[in-house]
Design a protein around this motif. Structure first.
Motif, PDB file in Angstrom:
ATOM      1  N   PHE A  83       7.051  -2.182   9.100  1.00 56.36           N
ATOM      2  CA  PHE A  83       6.315  -1.904   7.882  1.00 56.36           C
ATOM      3  C   PHE A  83       6.258  -0.396   7.676  1.00 56.36           C
ATOM      4  N   VAL A 108       7.246  -3.922   3.608  1.00 58.14           N
ATOM      5  CA  VAL A 108       8.291  -4.170   4.589  1.00 58.14           C
ATOM      6  C   VAL A 108       9.336  -3.073   4.451  1.00 58.14           C
ATOM      7  N   ALA A 109       9.915  -2.673   5.596  1.00 55.99           N
ATOM      8  CA  ALA A 109      10.811  -1.528   5.571  1.00 55.99           C
ATOM      9  C   ALA A 109      11.892  -1.697   6.620  1.00 55.99           C
ATOM     10  N   ALA A 110      13.035  -1.061   6.381  1.00 56.48           N
ATOM     11  CA  ALA A 110      14.093  -1.070   7.374  1.00 56.48           C
ATOM     12  C   ALA A 110      13.950   0.127   8.317  1.00 56.48           C
ATOM     13  N   CYS A 160       9.569   3.012   3.788  1.00 52.08           N
ATOM     14  CA  CYS A 160      10.292   2.063   2.955  1.00 52.08           C
ATOM     15  C   CYS A 160      11.122   2.837   1.926  1.00 52.08           C
ATOM     16  N   ARG A 161      11.990   2.105   1.248  1.00 47.63           N
ATOM     17  CA  ARG A 161      12.898   2.732   0.292  1.00 47.63           C
ATOM     18  C   ARG A 161      12.148   3.493  -0.790  1.00 47.63           C
ATOM     19  N   ILE A 162      11.002   2.949  -1.203  1.00 46.56           N
ATOM     20  CA  ILE A 162      10.272   3.566  -2.312  1.00 46.56           C
ATOM     21  C   ILE A 162       9.576   4.850  -1.854  1.00 46.56           C
ATOM     22  N   PRO A 197       3.789  -7.517   0.240  1.00 41.69           N
ATOM     23  CA  PRO A 197       5.092  -6.934  -0.100  1.00 41.69           C
ATOM     24  C   PRO A 197       5.775  -7.652  -1.265  1.00 41.69           C
ATOM     25  N   GLN A 230       7.754  -6.308  -4.982  1.00 40.43           N
ATOM     26  CA  GLN A 230       9.002  -6.765  -5.595  1.00 40.43           C
ATOM     27  C   GLN A 230       8.764  -7.197  -7.028  1.00 40.43           C
ATOM     28  N   ARG A 252      10.447  -5.480 -10.394  1.00 42.18           N
ATOM     29  CA  ARG A 252      11.317  -6.205 -11.323  1.00 42.18           C
ATOM     30  C   ARG A 252      10.984  -5.894 -12.782  1.00 42.18           C
TER      31      ARG A 252
END
Lengths: 203, 203
Positions: free
Chosen positions: A55, A62-64, A68-70, A87, A91, A95
């Protein structure tokens, strides 16, 4: 009732949300007919979610990676933070393409009867983000985007009380337009976008 | 699109029959919130289906042992064999509680365009069951219960040709006709035609 492993799998699948006994049976027999490597991929994906989901240290999404990407994207407007429960709500709002700020994921909503109080949510982390503004950016708006149901409304009210002492911070709430009693994640993009652009000032 | 393991799991789940991206997402986030041992049970059930599902040596149904529960049950009438395409068809007929005989699972239906000929189905095993009657019981009826579609009908026709030389054996087919509880006016022409040509004398 089937025998042995196939019934065990049907039983486990039937516990998942949205899958009844019929759907579980359909999937179990599908898996009986596919190549082993397809089952391997599913098992491996489940194991990774069990072991490797991380996280974002900043927002709780959620993150890699650590961020996170944001949060890692310098182009996102750091003066606006949209507070969501889960999370999947991030999304849903992404969208709509209506929001260019950052997020904060609470990890749920206040639900005292089920043992979820402020300490079980990432509210302290939100306050720390607001206080710890050594990055030189002042957060000017918190958009409370918790679900439009009892728990989500209670959480919004609580947040407003916690946040009203921050100088120069306005706290807003997603506009009505979302059907009450519903789940934010299931709203269509247009409705959710309208709700976002019509958000009201709470304090 | 989510990041990392959660999206991989959503992708894998979305391949399963009856699960779209929304349903897959719902299950993936559900699994993110449950205890690890629930995921462990699902992984273990999948592994067992991949590695340990056995098929009854007699009828080809899924089984926990060498023989399935039905073939192992001495009270089941061994003079009648109901021939079906898949193990789930056995379950469907068992649910009617109208049949007390044995089964034979073909493992599909004839579909030459997709490479399924008689050798890909368990037809040889059926003929062997009929020939090998050293258990002292003569099979008197084969009920062909393949699906009422092109492949199932072709399989039924093929089986009738293979079985007509067995003395004292009658081969029957499930009745086609109007589904119970349905409306005559909504039946398709083929079904209504079958219902008409298969009409029964009432008095």
């Amino acid at each position: 009732m089937y025998e042995g492993p196939i019934q065990d799998l049907i039983d486990e699948l039937a516990k998942l949300p949205g899958l009844g006994p019929k759907g579980a049976q359909r999937i179990a027999f599908h898996l009986l007919s596919v190549e082993n490597k397809e089952i391997d991929r599913l098992i491996s994906a489940l194991g990774h979610v069990r072991d490797d989901v991380t996280f974002c240290v900043e927002c709780g999404n959620v993150a890699a990676n650590k961020l996170c990407r944001i949060c890692a994207d310098a182009r996102r407007d750091a003066t606006k933070i949209c507070v969501v429960e889960e999370p999947k709500d991030v999304q849903a709002i992404e969208r709509t393409k209506e929001f260019t700020g950052r997020y904060h994921v609470l990890g749920g909503a206040l639900d005292p009867l089920n043992g979820v109080g402020p300490d079980q949510l990432r509210i302290r982390e939100l306050l720390r983000r607001l206080a710890d503004q050594d990055d030189g950016v002042d957060v000017s708006e918190i958009i409370v985007a918790t679900d439009p149901n009892t728990e989500g409304e209670a959480t919004a009210t609580y947040l407003v009380r916690m946040l009203r002492d921050f100088p120069g911070l306005s706290v807003t709430r997603l506009a009505s337009g979302l059907p009450m009693g519903g789940d934010l994640e299931f709203a269509d993009e247009l409705t959710l976008g309208r709700a976002l652009s019509g958000r009201r000032v709470l304090s």
